[in-house]
Structures are given as C-alpha cells and as structure tokens.
Scaffold this motif. Structure first.
Motif, mmCIF file in Angstrom:
data_model
loop_
_atom_site.group_PDB
_atom_site.id
_atom_site.type_symbol
_atom_site.label_atom_id
_atom_site.label_comp_id
_atom_site.label_asym_id
_atom_site.label_seq_id
_atom_site.Cartn_x
_atom_site.Cartn_y
_atom_site.Cartn_z
ATOM 1 N N HIS A 31 -0.539 -9.683 5.622
ATOM 2 C CA HIS A 31 0.669 -8.996 5.155
ATOM 3 C C HIS A 31 1.367 -9.843 4.085
ATOM 4 O O HIS A 31 2.585 -10.007 4.115
ATOM 5 C CB HIS A 31 1.620 -8.717 6.319
ATOM 6 C CG HIS A 31 1.159 -7.610 7.210
ATOM 7 N ND1 HIS A 31 1.579 -6.311 7.070
ATOM 8 C CD2 HIS A 31 0.285 -7.612 8.254
ATOM 9 C CE1 HIS A 31 1.001 -5.557 7.992
ATOM 10 N NE2 HIS A 31 0.215 -6.313 8.724
ATOM 11 N N ALA A 33 1.287 -9.071 0.740
ATOM 12 C CA ALA A 33 1.882 -8.129 -0.208
ATOM 13 C C ALA A 33 1.533 -6.709 0.194
ATOM 14 O O ALA A 33 0.481 -6.454 0.790
ATOM 15 C CB ALA A 33 1.410 -8.411 -1.632
ATOM 16 N N VAL A 34 2.432 -5.798 -0.133
ATOM 17 C CA VAL A 34 2.229 -4.370 0.129
ATOM 18 C C VAL A 34 2.179 -3.645 -1.209
ATOM 19 O O VAL A 34 3.050 -3.842 -2.068
ATOM 20 C CB VAL A 34 3.361 -3.797 1.003
ATOM 21 C CG1 VAL A 34 3.172 -2.300 1.196
ATOM 22 C CG2 VAL A 34 3.400 -4.508 2.354
ATOM 23 N N HIS A 50 -1.917 -3.121 2.197
ATOM 24 C CA HIS A 50 -1.377 -4.480 2.319
ATOM 25 C C HIS A 50 -2.555 -5.434 2.465
ATOM 26 O O HIS A 50 -3.603 -5.055 2.993
ATOM 27 C CB HIS A 50 -0.415 -4.595 3.511
ATOM 28 C CG HIS A 50 -1.046 -4.333 4.851
ATOM 29 N ND1 HIS A 50 -1.715 -5.306 5.573
ATOM 30 C CD2 HIS A 50 -1.101 -3.193 5.596
ATOM 31 C CE1 HIS A 50 -2.145 -4.786 6.709
ATOM 32 N NE2 HIS A 50 -1.788 -3.508 6.749
ATOM 33 N N ILE A 74 5.273 1.300 4.439
ATOM 34 C CA ILE A 74 3.987 1.035 5.070
ATOM 35 C C ILE A 74 4.075 1.123 6.590
ATOM 36 O O ILE A 74 3.061 1.251 7.280
ATOM 37 C CB ILE A 74 3.461 -0.357 4.634
ATOM 38 C CG1 ILE A 74 1.982 -0.527 4.964
ATOM 39 C CG2 ILE A 74 4.300 -1.456 5.285
ATOM 40 C CD1 ILE A 74 1.081 0.288 4.117
ATOM 41 N N TYR A 178 5.023 -2.837 -5.730
ATOM 42 C CA TYR A 178 4.611 -3.809 -4.721
ATOM 43 C C TYR A 178 5.832 -4.584 -4.236
ATOM 44 O O TYR A 178 6.874 -4.611 -4.880
ATOM 45 C CB TYR A 178 3.579 -4.788 -5.300
ATOM 46 C CG TYR A 178 4.151 -5.756 -6.314
ATOM 47 C CD1 TYR A 178 4.586 -7.025 -5.936
ATOM 48 C CD2 TYR A 178 4.261 -5.400 -7.663
ATOM 49 C CE1 TYR A 178 5.119 -7.911 -6.869
ATOM 50 C CE2 TYR A 178 4.789 -6.277 -8.590
ATOM 51 C CZ TYR A 178 5.213 -7.532 -8.189
ATOM 52 O OH TYR A 178 5.739 -8.401 -9.101
ATOM 53 N N TYR A 180 6.509 -8.273 -1.509
ATOM 54 C CA TYR A 180 5.922 -9.298 -0.655
ATOM 55 C C TYR A 180 6.418 -9.126 0.777
ATOM 56 O O TYR A 180 7.592 -8.841 1.013
ATOM 57 C CB TYR A 180 6.253 -10.688 -1.176
ATOM 58 C CG TYR A 180 5.751 -10.916 -2.580
ATOM 59 C CD1 TYR A 180 4.393 -11.032 -2.821
ATOM 60 C CD2 TYR A 180 6.627 -10.986 -3.656
ATOM 61 C CE1 TYR A 180 3.912 -11.218 -4.102
ATOM 62 C CE2 TYR A 180 6.169 -11.171 -4.938
ATOM 63 C CZ TYR A 180 4.807 -11.284 -5.160
ATOM 64 O OH TYR A 180 4.340 -11.461 -6.436
ATOM 65 N N SER A 181 5.509 -9.319 1.717
ATOM 66 C CA SER A 181 5.807 -9.035 3.114
ATOM 67 C C SER A 181 5.962 -10.322 3.925
ATOM 68 O O SER A 181 6.071 -11.419 3.382
ATOM 69 C CB SER A 181 4.699 -8.144 3.695
ATOM 70 O OG SER A 181 5.065 -7.626 4.949
#
Length: 224
Positions: A31, A33-34, A50, A74, A178, A180-181
């Motif tokens: 996880h 990046a999405v 992701h 997501i 996008y 970042y997760s």
C-alpha cells in the motif's frame, strides 16, 4: 557507562526498534501508492490499483458519489486481484494492469530496501552484543548501521515517488490520479526513527569528553 547515559541509550534503542518494525511493515506490504484511472460514467465500474515494492493489486469497484472523475476510494468493496511484478516473477501473468511498470525504478527500490534490512540485521546483532561486559563499544557500529538503514529507506521512498510520478505523467498509462498510502507513511516514519535514532545512539555511546583542560581522554571512566 553512567546510569543516565544507559537510560538514554535504552530509550534510543526503543525508538530504533519502532523504526525497525515500521520498516518491516513497509517492505512487506503493498500500500505504498494508490492509482486511479479516469472514469467516463459514474455508474460504471472501474479498476483502481495499489502497489508496493514487490506486487500490484487491482480492484474493480463502482465509484463513489464524488464530483471528480477518478475511481475510488480504494476502500470500497470490489473484486481484488494481486500479482507480483513481472521482473520478480516472470512466469506470472500481469496483463490486466494496462500499465507498463517502471522496471528499473521498481527493482532499484526493492534492492535498496533489502540493503536496509541487511543493515538492520547487522546493527541489531551489534546492539545485542554490546550488552555483554566490556563490549559497549559495539554500540557505535550498531548506531552507524541503523543510520545507514534509515538512509536506504529514504532512498527507496524517493525512488518509489519518482516511479509513481513518471508512471502517472506517461502518455501510455490509464492512471490520472494517485496518492501515497499507509505503507509509504510507515517507510517515511521508519527513515526518521532509524536515521535520527542511529545518530543519537552514536552520540550517547561516544566516550566522555574531558571536562577540564588538564584532564585527558585516558582519564575518562572506562566502558562496562
């Protein structure tokens, strides 16, 4: 080592341990990046993705009621499909992703993350051995290994960030948005804890400097 210095070392090692755990979580999860494609019709299903250092996961979902034309979030329920990147598992099909992964960036980020874990292992071994009698000097190489591990995590984060940016900016990709997760956040926190913790541990483990002009370093208290 004086009692106050020993307490500082133990607290610093706890911070380093937290950084190690965060680094492990970041490396093994996907996880970082999405990615979201452009959605023409709000009622139609879309495919978000992701990914991490090793694999990418796609999820077919029905977009929410947001005004933007991206697919997500997501967290919505949907059919999920995960696959390792082709360069890590050549025999596995990954044609459903409709995107050319940045192979060089992906391999570099994963390799640097592995180097970071190697530095962590060696640093942990030195730190454990330093608790034995007359081996306090091993804290210094342990601190340097932890700081090196933090730097490697930082480089891996930056390589991944550049990979995502190039992927989204490419004309051949379907991804338009996008973010970042939590795995990416874990990696950033691990860098801060490992790098600053390593520097602090190095300072705390150095011999006490002379407090008077006539006192030499040889007069300092011996390490235990």
């Amino acid at each position: 080592m004086p009692q106050t210095e020993a307490l500082k070392v133990r607290l610093t090692l706890l911070c380093v341990l937290a950084g190690i755990m965060l680094a492990l979580v970041a490396v093994v999860t996907d996880h970082w990046a999405v990615l979201s494609p452009h959605v023409e019709h709000r009622n139609a299903s879309c495919q978000a993705a992701h990914f991490g250092l090793w694999r990418i996961c796609t999820k077919r979902i029905v977009p929410g009621d947001g005004r933007d034309r991206s697919c997500g979030p997501i967290t919505l329920p949907g059919e999920k499909n995960c696959s390792y990147f082709r360069h890590f598992n050549p025999g596995e099909s990954s044609e459903i992703f409709e995107v050319t992964t940045q192979k060089e960036y992906s391999i570099s980020a994963a390799a640097i993350a592995i180097f970071s874990l190697g530095f962590v292992i060696v640093g942990t071994a030195c730190a454990l051995l330093s608790f034995q009698k007359k081996r306090g000097y091993l804290l210094r190489p342990a601190a340097m290994f932890f700081a090196f591990a933090g730097l490697c995590i930082f480089v891996s984060v930056e390589v991944t960030r550049q990979s995502v940016k190039r992927m989204v900016d490419s004309e051949d990709t379907v991804w338009i948005k996008y973010y970042y997760s939590w795995s990416f956040a874990c990696a950033c926190a691990a860098f801060v804890l490992l790098f600053l913790g390593g520097l602090a541990l190095l300072l705390f483990s150095l011999p006490r400097m002379p407090q008077n002009p006539w006192e030499s370093c040889m007069d300092a208290e011996p390490e235990h």
